[in-house]
Enzyme design. Sequence first.
Site, PDB file in Angstrom:
ATOM      1  N   ALA A  64       0.863  -1.177   0.000  1.00 46.74           N
ATOM      2  CA  ALA A  64       0.000   0.000   0.000  1.00 46.74           C
ATOM      3  C   ALA A  64       0.900   1.229   0.000  1.00 46.74           C
ATOM      4  O   ALA A  64       2.033   1.171   0.493  1.00 46.74           O
ATOM      5  CB  ALA A  64      -0.874  -0.007   1.246  1.00 46.74           C
ATOM      6  N   GLY A 109       0.717  -5.233   0.931  1.00 50.29           N
ATOM      7  CA  GLY A 109      -0.459  -5.371   0.062  1.00 50.29           C
ATOM      8  C   GLY A 109      -0.120  -6.025  -1.272  1.00 50.29           C
ATOM      9  O   GLY A 109      -0.977  -6.651  -1.893  1.00 50.29           O
ATOM     10  N   GLU A 112      -0.226  -9.592  -0.625  1.00 50.28           N
ATOM     11  CA  GLU A 112      -1.638  -9.975  -0.425  1.00 50.28           C
ATOM     12  C   GLU A 112      -2.398 -10.053  -1.754  1.00 50.28           C
ATOM     13  O   GLU A 112      -3.252 -10.919  -1.938  1.00 50.28           O
ATOM     14  CB  GLU A 112      -2.305  -8.971   0.534  1.00 50.28           C
ATOM     15  CG  GLU A 112      -1.757  -9.115   1.953  1.00 50.28           C
ATOM     16  CD  GLU A 112      -2.177  -7.987   2.868  1.00 50.28           C
ATOM     17  OE1 GLU A 112      -1.802  -6.825   2.578  1.00 50.28           O
ATOM     18  OE2 GLU A 112      -2.860  -8.252   3.862  1.00 50.28           O
ATOM     19  N   GLU A 132       4.527  -5.364   7.469  1.00 48.40           N
ATOM     20  CA  GLU A 132       3.702  -4.369   8.176  1.00 48.40           C
ATOM     21  C   GLU A 132       4.131  -4.150   9.621  1.00 48.40           C
ATOM     22  O   GLU A 132       4.048  -3.031  10.132  1.00 48.40           O
ATOM     23  CB  GLU A 132       2.224  -4.784   8.145  1.00 48.40           C
ATOM     24  CG  GLU A 132       1.557  -4.614   6.789  1.00 48.40           C
ATOM     25  CD  GLU A 132       1.694  -5.822   5.864  1.00 48.40           C
ATOM     26  OE1 GLU A 132       2.490  -6.728   6.172  1.00 48.40           O
ATOM     27  OE2 GLU A 132       0.997  -5.849   4.838  1.00 48.40           O
TER      28      GLU A 132
HETATM   29  N1  COA Z   1       4.568   3.352  -0.384  1.00 46.34           N
HETATM   30  C1  COA Z   1       4.956   4.534  -0.892  1.00 46.34           C
HETATM   31  N2  COA Z   1       6.110   4.717  -1.547  1.00 46.34           N
HETATM   32  C2  COA Z   1       6.906   3.656  -1.717  1.00 46.34           C
HETATM   33  C3  COA Z   1       6.568   2.383  -1.226  1.00 46.34           C
HETATM   34  C4  COA Z   1       5.344   2.246  -0.518  1.00 46.34           C
HETATM   35  N3  COA Z   1       4.908   1.066  -0.062  1.00 46.34           N
HETATM   36  N4  COA Z   1       7.578   1.525  -1.519  1.00 46.34           N
HETATM   37  C5  COA Z   1       8.480   2.236  -2.205  1.00 46.34           C
HETATM   38  N5  COA Z   1       8.091   3.504  -2.319  1.00 46.34           N
HETATM   39  C6  COA Z   1       8.795   4.612  -2.981  1.00 46.34           C
HETATM   40  C7  COA Z   1       9.930   5.128  -2.129  1.00 46.34           C
HETATM   41  O1  COA Z   1       9.469   6.055  -1.143  1.00 46.34           O
HETATM   42  C8  COA Z   1      10.813   5.759  -3.169  1.00 46.34           C
HETATM   43  O2  COA Z   1      10.277   7.015  -3.512  1.00 46.34           O
HETATM   44  P1  COA Z   1      11.246   8.296  -3.713  1.00 46.34           P
HETATM   45  O3  COA Z   1      12.061   7.946  -4.926  1.00 46.34           O
HETATM   46  O4  COA Z   1      10.330   9.431  -3.922  1.00 46.34           O
HETATM   47  O5  COA Z   1      12.076   8.381  -2.471  1.00 46.34           O
HETATM   48  C9  COA Z   1      10.632   4.854  -4.385  1.00 46.34           C
HETATM   49  O6  COA Z   1       9.430   4.132  -4.143  1.00 46.34           O
HETATM   50  C10 COA Z   1      11.760   3.854  -4.548  1.00 46.34           C
HETATM   51  O7  COA Z   1      11.891   3.138  -3.323  1.00 46.34           O
HETATM   52  P2  COA Z   1      13.250   3.015  -2.510  1.00 46.34           P
HETATM   53  O8  COA Z   1      12.914   2.747  -1.076  1.00 46.34           O
HETATM   54  O9  COA Z   1      14.133   4.169  -2.778  1.00 46.34           O
HETATM   55  O10 COA Z   1      13.864   1.717  -3.190  1.00 46.34           O
HETATM   56  P3  COA Z   1      14.857   0.658  -2.516  1.00 46.34           P
HETATM   57  O11 COA Z   1      15.315  -0.205  -3.631  1.00 46.34           O
HETATM   58  O12 COA Z   1      15.883   1.322  -1.710  1.00 46.34           O
HETATM   59  O13 COA Z   1      13.936  -0.208  -1.523  1.00 46.34           O
HETATM   60  C11 COA Z   1      11.981  -1.423  -0.870  1.00 46.34           C
HETATM   61  C12 COA Z   1      12.881  -0.984  -2.025  1.00 46.34           C
HETATM   62  C13 COA Z   1      10.757  -2.131  -1.491  1.00 46.34           C
HETATM   63  C14 COA Z   1      12.722  -2.402   0.047  1.00 46.34           C
HETATM   64  C15 COA Z   1      11.526  -0.192  -0.043  1.00 46.34           C
HETATM   65  O14 COA Z   1      11.014   0.771  -0.942  1.00 46.34           O
HETATM   66  C16 COA Z   1      10.454  -0.488   0.975  1.00 46.34           C
HETATM   67  O15 COA Z   1      10.762  -1.031   2.030  1.00 46.34           O
HETATM   68  N6  COA Z   1       9.194  -0.125   0.666  1.00 46.34           N
HETATM   69  C17 COA Z   1       8.090  -0.267   1.580  1.00 46.34           C
HETATM   70  C18 COA Z   1       7.631  -1.712   1.625  1.00 46.34           C
HETATM   71  C19 COA Z   1       6.532  -1.885   2.656  1.00 46.34           C
HETATM   72  O16 COA Z   1       6.720  -1.706   3.842  1.00 46.34           O
HETATM   73  N7  COA Z   1       5.353  -2.270   2.171  1.00 46.34           N
HETATM   74  C20 COA Z   1       4.211  -2.522   3.005  1.00 46.34           C
HETATM   75  C21 COA Z   1       3.396  -1.282   3.143  1.00 46.34           C
HETATM   76  S1  COA Z   1       2.016  -1.543   4.238  1.00 46.34           S
END
Ligand code: COA
Length: 258
Positions: A64, A109, A112, A132
């Site tokens: 999400a 999500g 999911e 989460e």
């Molecule tokens: N919601 C909003 N934005 C997200 C996102 C999410 N779930 N996952 C990634 N993004 C965005 C980042 O904020 C970043 O945006 P920016 O360029 O404006 O800073 C962009 O996507 C790229 O992500 P980034 O974190 O820089 O890539 P990474 O390769 O370093 O890491 C992940 C990848 C997937 C490990 C990391 O983005 C992450 O942990 N995301 C959240 C995952 C999560 O907790 N999901 C469950 C949500 S309930």
Amino acid sequence: MANVKTEIIDGVGIITIDREDVLNALNRASIFDIKDAFRALKNNTEVGVVILTGAGTKAFIAGADISELAPLDSLDSIKFARLGQNLTNFIEFYSKPVIAAINGYALGGGCEIALSCHIRIAAENAKFGQPEVKLGLIPGWGGTQRLPRLVGKGHAIELITSGKIISAQEAKEIGLVNRVVSSEDLMESAIEMAKSILKQSPVAVRLSLEAIHHGMEMTIEKGLEYEASQFGVAFSTEDKNEGTSAFLEKRSPKFKGV
Ligand code: COA
């Protein structure tokens, strides 16, 4: 639809979530767009199987959209959970087979939504998790319910309480994905699988999906009754006559889906 792209190739509908700059994280608008895309393909008689994937090479869906999630109060967060659950239920009970082609992160999500698809094919770089708890949250789009049903309670509890991210190979080992292929071969493999389903009787495929999905919500006795009634429905179709005749006449069947 701003957040998804849809194309149709030889009877296969392909829905691509198109928010690559945020790793295909889903805000409210994209949840509505995905459902609309599925709805359009459901009504399209040319389409027999749907593939869901994410834009780019890095993510299927990174969860999400946390920027939309963070400011919600308790009441709004319940509505947000119900919105995501509504989508995952819609996918799970979709009348045509849905294949998730998981091309990178499938987190929160995203995992999911993959769980609600009928078949999961992962690229070797795919990563899965329900992180989460790291945000002080729990899965809210069906993860606490579908993950234990798919991989068993022990693996689900480990993933959900630790928030750990696992590789495609580990996901395969616990039954979270059907198969792992190279990143380059992902879409080709998903389309090949879709084509192997398209060769079969569409009405028998639909009846099978209904028997599996509804039956799993019932006791085994009720599920078997339901299976028998679906079996009976199959015997009222032209496809059954065509399929059995073709076998006896040693030719390939030409199914009409009725
Ligand atoms: N919601 C909003 N934005 C997200 C996102 C999410 N779930 N996952 C990634 N993004 C965005 C980042 O904020 C970043 O945006 P920016 O360029 O404006 O800073 C962009 O996507 C790229 O992500 P980034 O974190 O820089 O890539 P990474 O390769 O370093 O890491 C992940 C990848 C997937 C490990 C990391 O983005 C992450 O942990 N995301 C959240 C995952 C999560 O907790 N999901 C469950 C949500 S309930």
